[in-house]
Design a protein around this motif. Structure first.
Motif, PDB file in Angstrom:
ATOM      1  N   GLU A 257       0.831  -1.199   0.000  1.00  0.00           N
ATOM      2  CA  GLU A 257       0.000   0.000   0.000  1.00  0.00           C
ATOM      3  C   GLU A 257       0.873   1.260   0.000  1.00  0.00           C
ATOM      4  OE1 GLU A 257      -3.566   2.120   2.582  1.00  0.00           O
ATOM      5  OE2 GLU A 257      -2.788   0.170   3.202  1.00  0.00           O
ATOM      6  N   ALA A 258       1.958   1.237   0.756  1.00  0.00           N
ATOM      7  CA  ALA A 258       2.864   2.381   0.797  1.00  0.00           C
ATOM      8  C   ALA A 258       3.517   2.610  -0.566  1.00  0.00           C
ATOM      9  CB  ALA A 258       3.923   2.168   1.870  1.00  0.00           C
ATOM     10  N   ASP A 259       3.914   1.547  -1.225  1.00  0.00           N
ATOM     11  CA  ASP A 259       4.509   1.677  -2.553  1.00  0.00           C
ATOM     12  C   ASP A 259       3.509   2.251  -3.553  1.00  0.00           C
ATOM     13  OD1 ASP A 259       6.900   0.705  -1.615  1.00  0.00           O
ATOM     14  OD2 ASP A 259       6.559  -1.346  -2.350  1.00  0.00           O
ATOM     15  N   ALA A 260       2.266   1.795  -3.464  1.00  0.00           N
ATOM     16  CA  ALA A 260       1.234   2.306  -4.369  1.00  0.00           C
ATOM     17  C   ALA A 260       0.991   3.785  -4.118  1.00  0.00           C
ATOM     18  CB  ALA A 260      -0.056   1.516  -4.193  1.00  0.00           C
ATOM     19  N   ASN A 261       0.958   4.189  -2.849  1.00  0.00           N
ATOM     20  CA  ASN A 261       0.746   5.605  -2.523  1.00  0.00           C
ATOM     21  C   ASN A 261       1.924   6.459  -2.971  1.00  0.00           C
ATOM     22  OD1 ASN A 261      -1.785   5.293  -1.443  1.00  0.00           O
ATOM     23  ND2 ASN A 261      -1.057   5.082   0.651  1.00  0.00           N
ATOM     24  N   ALA A 262       3.128   5.918  -2.868  1.00  0.00           N
ATOM     25  CA  ALA A 262       4.308   6.667  -3.293  1.00  0.00           C
ATOM     26  C   ALA A 262       4.254   6.944  -4.794  1.00  0.00           C
ATOM     27  CB  ALA A 262       5.576   5.909  -2.936  1.00  0.00           C
ATOM     28  N   VAL A 263       3.801   5.980  -5.550  1.00  0.00           N
ATOM     29  CA  VAL A 263       3.681   6.165  -6.995  1.00  0.00           C
ATOM     30  C   VAL A 263       2.546   7.142  -7.309  1.00  0.00           C
ATOM     31  CG1 VAL A 263       3.050   5.001  -9.138  1.00  0.00           C
ATOM     32  CG2 VAL A 263       4.669   3.939  -7.579  1.00  0.00           C
ATOM     33  N   LYS A 264       1.463   7.028  -6.583  1.00  0.00           N
ATOM     34  CA  LYS A 264       0.279   7.829  -6.858  1.00  0.00           C
ATOM     35  C   LYS A 264       0.443   9.285  -6.430  1.00  0.00           C
ATOM     36  CE  LYS A 264      -4.719   7.496  -6.153  1.00  0.00           C
ATOM     37  NZ  LYS A 264      -5.770   6.766  -5.460  1.00  0.00           N
ATOM     38  N   PHE A 265       1.026   9.532  -5.255  1.00  0.00           N
ATOM     39  CA  PHE A 265       1.068  10.873  -4.695  1.00  0.00           C
ATOM     40  C   PHE A 265       2.464  11.464  -4.583  1.00  0.00           C
ATOM     41  CE2 PHE A 265      -2.672   8.890  -2.662  1.00  0.00           C
ATOM     42  CZ  PHE A 265      -3.645   9.722  -3.185  1.00  0.00           C
ATOM     43  N   GLY A 266       3.467  10.646  -4.595  1.00  0.00           N
ATOM     44  CA  GLY A 266       4.815  11.106  -4.281  1.00  0.00           C
ATOM     45  C   GLY A 266       5.463  11.910  -5.383  1.00  0.00           C
ATOM     46  N   ARG A 267       6.435  12.712  -4.972  1.00  0.00           N
ATOM     47  CA  ARG A 267       7.265  13.452  -5.909  1.00  0.00           C
ATOM     48  C   ARG A 267       8.710  13.092  -5.611  1.00  0.00           C
ATOM     49  NH1 ARG A 267       6.115  19.655  -5.769  1.00  0.00           N
ATOM     50  NH2 ARG A 267       6.718  19.349  -3.625  1.00  0.00           N
ATOM     51  N   THR A 268       9.518  13.136  -6.617  1.00  0.00           N
ATOM     52  CA  THR A 268      10.923  12.826  -6.418  1.00  0.00           C
ATOM     53  C   THR A 268      11.601  13.993  -5.709  1.00  0.00           C
ATOM     54  OG1 THR A 268      11.615  13.770  -8.526  1.00  0.00           O
ATOM     55  CG2 THR A 268      10.978  11.440  -8.534  1.00  0.00           C
ATOM     56  N   LYS A 269      12.768  13.738  -5.180  1.00  0.00           N
ATOM     57  CA  LYS A 269      13.521  14.786  -4.484  1.00  0.00           C
ATOM     58  C   LYS A 269      13.849  15.920  -5.453  1.00  0.00           C
ATOM     59  CE  LYS A 269      17.502  15.453  -1.491  1.00  0.00           C
ATOM     60  NZ  LYS A 269      18.608  14.803  -0.783  1.00  0.00           N
ATOM     61  N   ALA A 270      14.177  15.582  -6.680  1.00  0.00           N
ATOM     62  CA  ALA A 270      14.494  16.602  -7.685  1.00  0.00           C
ATOM     63  C   ALA A 270      13.281  17.498  -7.944  1.00  0.00           C
ATOM     64  CB  ALA A 270      14.958  15.945  -8.970  1.00  0.00           C
ATOM     65  N   GLU A 271      12.099  16.919  -7.992  1.00  0.00           N
ATOM     66  CA  GLU A 271      10.895  17.719  -8.213  1.00  0.00           C
ATOM     67  C   GLU A 271      10.634  18.665  -7.037  1.00  0.00           C
ATOM     68  OE1 GLU A 271       8.194  14.725 -10.962  1.00  0.00           O
ATOM     69  OE2 GLU A 271       8.192  14.485  -8.797  1.00  0.00           O
ATOM     70  N   ARG A 272      10.830  18.170  -5.818  1.00  0.00           N
ATOM     71  CA  ARG A 272      10.627  19.022  -4.639  1.00  0.00           C
ATOM     72  C   ARG A 272      11.629  20.165  -4.612  1.00  0.00           C
ATOM     73  NH1 ARG A 272      10.342  13.990  -2.013  1.00  0.00           N
ATOM     74  NH2 ARG A 272      12.369  14.390  -1.072  1.00  0.00           N
ATOM     75  N   LEU A 273      12.895  19.870  -4.924  1.00  0.00           N
ATOM     76  CA  LEU A 273      13.919  20.913  -4.930  1.00  0.00           C
ATOM     77  C   LEU A 273      13.656  21.949  -6.012  1.00  0.00           C
ATOM     78  CD1 LEU A 273      17.140  18.801  -4.292  1.00  0.00           C
ATOM     79  CD2 LEU A 273      15.991  20.356  -2.710  1.00  0.00           C
ATOM     80  N   LEU A 274      13.237  21.499  -7.189  1.00  0.00           N
ATOM     81  CA  LEU A 274      12.924  22.420  -8.280  1.00  0.00           C
ATOM     82  C   LEU A 274      11.761  23.328  -7.903  1.00  0.00           C
ATOM     83  CD1 LEU A 274      13.451  23.312 -11.198  1.00  0.00           C
ATOM     84  CD2 LEU A 274      11.850  21.535 -11.925  1.00  0.00           C
ATOM     85  N   ASP A 275      10.746  22.766  -7.279  1.00  0.00           N
ATOM     86  CA  ASP A 275       9.594  23.554  -6.855  1.00  0.00           C
ATOM     87  C   ASP A 275      10.008  24.589  -5.807  1.00  0.00           C
ATOM     88  OD1 ASP A 275       6.882  24.277  -6.805  1.00  0.00           O
ATOM     89  OD2 ASP A 275       6.538  23.015  -5.042  1.00  0.00           O
ATOM     90  N   ALA A 276      10.843  24.196  -4.865  1.00  0.00           N
ATOM     91  CA  ALA A 276      11.309  25.138  -3.836  1.00  0.00           C
ATOM     92  C   ALA A 276      12.145  26.248  -4.461  1.00  0.00           C
ATOM     93  CB  ALA A 276      12.117  24.387  -2.781  1.00  0.00           C
ATOM     94  N   ALA A 277      12.990  25.917  -5.420  1.00  0.00           N
ATOM     95  CA  ALA A 277      13.823  26.927  -6.078  1.00  0.00           C
ATOM     96  C   ALA A 277      12.969  27.910  -6.866  1.00  0.00           C
ATOM     97  CB  ALA A 277      14.830  26.251  -6.995  1.00  0.00           C
ATOM     98  N   ARG A 278      11.966  27.407  -7.550  1.00  0.00           N
ATOM     99  CA  ARG A 278      11.080  28.298  -8.306  1.00  0.00           C
ATOM    100  C   ARG A 278      10.293  29.216  -7.378  1.00  0.00           C
ATOM    101  NH1 ARG A 278       8.814  23.987 -12.780  1.00  0.00           N
ATOM    102  NH2 ARG A 278      10.587  24.146 -14.190  1.00  0.00           N
TER     103      ARG A 278
END
Length: 64
Positions: free
Chosen positions: A23-44
């Protein structure tokens, strides 16, 4: 018949751990963002804040 007895509590808990992991793996795919995506969003966001602050006037600073 020299098999060891099966501990049913261990089997039950192992099955529950496997289900939770799936269930955790499914949620990670469904809702999660990669570290690169989080960093890019914070930088923007930070860049947008700096640009907005750079365009402030003295009148804007009194209102804030």
């Amino acid at each position: 018949m020299t098999e060891k007895p099966i501990n049913l509590n261990r089997v039950r808990k192992a099955r529950a751990r496997d289900a939770a992991r799936k269930e955790a793996d499914a949620n990670a795919v469904k809702f999660g963002r990669t570290k690169a995506e989080r960093l890019l969003d914070a930088a923007r966001t930070e860049q947008a804040r700096r640009v907005l602050d750079a365009h402030r006037t003295e009148d804007d600073e009194e209102d804030a």
